[in-house]
Design a protein around this motif. Sequence first.
Motif, PDB file in Angstrom:
ATOM      1  N   TYR A 165      -6.620  -1.159 -10.120  1.00  0.00           N
ATOM      2  CA  TYR A 165      -5.892  -2.303  -9.574  1.00  0.00           C
ATOM      3  C   TYR A 165      -5.369  -3.195 -10.698  1.00  0.00           C
ATOM      4  O   TYR A 165      -4.236  -3.683 -10.652  1.00  0.00           O
ATOM      5  CB  TYR A 165      -6.801  -3.105  -8.641  1.00  0.00           C
ATOM      6  N   LYS A 218       1.362  -3.427  -2.748  1.00  0.00           N
ATOM      7  CA  LYS A 218       0.110  -3.226  -2.016  1.00  0.00           C
ATOM      8  C   LYS A 218      -1.052  -3.923  -2.717  1.00  0.00           C
ATOM      9  O   LYS A 218      -1.920  -4.511  -2.064  1.00  0.00           O
ATOM     10  CB  LYS A 218      -0.179  -1.730  -1.868  1.00  0.00           C
ATOM     11  N   ILE A 219      -1.046  -3.873  -4.046  1.00  0.00           N
ATOM     12  CA  ILE A 219      -2.091  -4.550  -4.826  1.00  0.00           C
ATOM     13  C   ILE A 219      -1.952  -6.061  -4.675  1.00  0.00           C
ATOM     14  O   ILE A 219      -2.946  -6.781  -4.528  1.00  0.00           O
ATOM     15  CB  ILE A 219      -2.012  -4.155  -6.315  1.00  0.00           C
ATOM     16  N   ARG A 250      -2.080  -2.218 -12.170  1.00  0.00           N
ATOM     17  CA  ARG A 250      -0.907  -2.145 -11.288  1.00  0.00           C
ATOM     18  C   ARG A 250      -0.587  -3.504 -10.659  1.00  0.00           C
ATOM     19  O   ARG A 250      -0.461  -3.619  -9.441  1.00  0.00           O
ATOM     20  CB  ARG A 250      -1.149  -1.106 -10.191  1.00  0.00           C
ATOM     21  N   GLU A 291       2.074  -5.177 -10.444  1.00  0.00           N
ATOM     22  CA  GLU A 291       3.385  -5.289  -9.801  1.00  0.00           C
ATOM     23  C   GLU A 291       3.462  -4.523  -8.484  1.00  0.00           C
ATOM     24  O   GLU A 291       4.456  -4.633  -7.758  1.00  0.00           O
ATOM     25  CB  GLU A 291       4.481  -4.774 -10.751  1.00  0.00           C
ATOM     26  N   ASP A 292       2.450  -3.755  -8.169  1.00  0.00           N
ATOM     27  CA  ASP A 292       2.438  -2.964  -6.938  1.00  0.00           C
ATOM     28  C   ASP A 292       2.311  -3.909  -5.736  1.00  0.00           C
ATOM     29  O   ASP A 292       1.342  -4.668  -5.645  1.00  0.00           O
ATOM     30  CB  ASP A 292       1.256  -1.991  -6.977  1.00  0.00           C
TER      31      ASP A 292
END
Length: 206
Positions: A66, A74-75, A69, A71-72
């Motif tokens: 996590y 969902k994260i 990431r 910029e994800d």
Amino acid sequence: MWVTLKGKHLTVKIDLERYVGTPSPFFLIFTVDEHLLLGACWKGGLDGANVAVHGFFQELLMASSYMLRPEDPKIQKYSQSERKLAEWDKFQLGNEPVVYGTTLNSEGAGLYYFCSTKDLARIYYHNELLEFTDCPEYEGKHKGVVEVPLKEFIEDVLKISREYLEKYAPVIEEIRFKHKGKKEDYNFLWELYQEVKELYEKVENG
């Protein structure tokens, strides 16, 4: 017999001799620098918390995934939800974009929020076992935050996870087989390790 897995900041100790018939059958101590995040201190000595060891490393690797990431979408959505839970649990987080809450697969021993910024990893912790310590050096230190460079945190997680998978996961499974008559497949940990390794290399290589 205690075995030790050690990085620059993270240290994990696992007792391979004691086994209890619960979902968290092994005893484990987890420290980050001088901070005792998981485990207890009684009569001048450290002791472990009951932990599902595969699950402990799964949570370290998941938190790392996590953190790599931010910029994800969902994260980001997950982190917003976790931030609300942290507030409910009376943790005062900073403005970190990534928040990952976990018990580290311990049995009623603590609560942790792994957070990160671009360059830093912060672990907000509440080590419930340490609330009742009789060791003066740990009195009042059951709750706090520890901060390390994000790069070094990820490198430590990869180092100790690989060492665990190569050296001690097979031993853990032999012990489980002796007591329960069956083994667990831990290939999922190898897959998660590889995912974090590839994410880290991608970030490092720009």
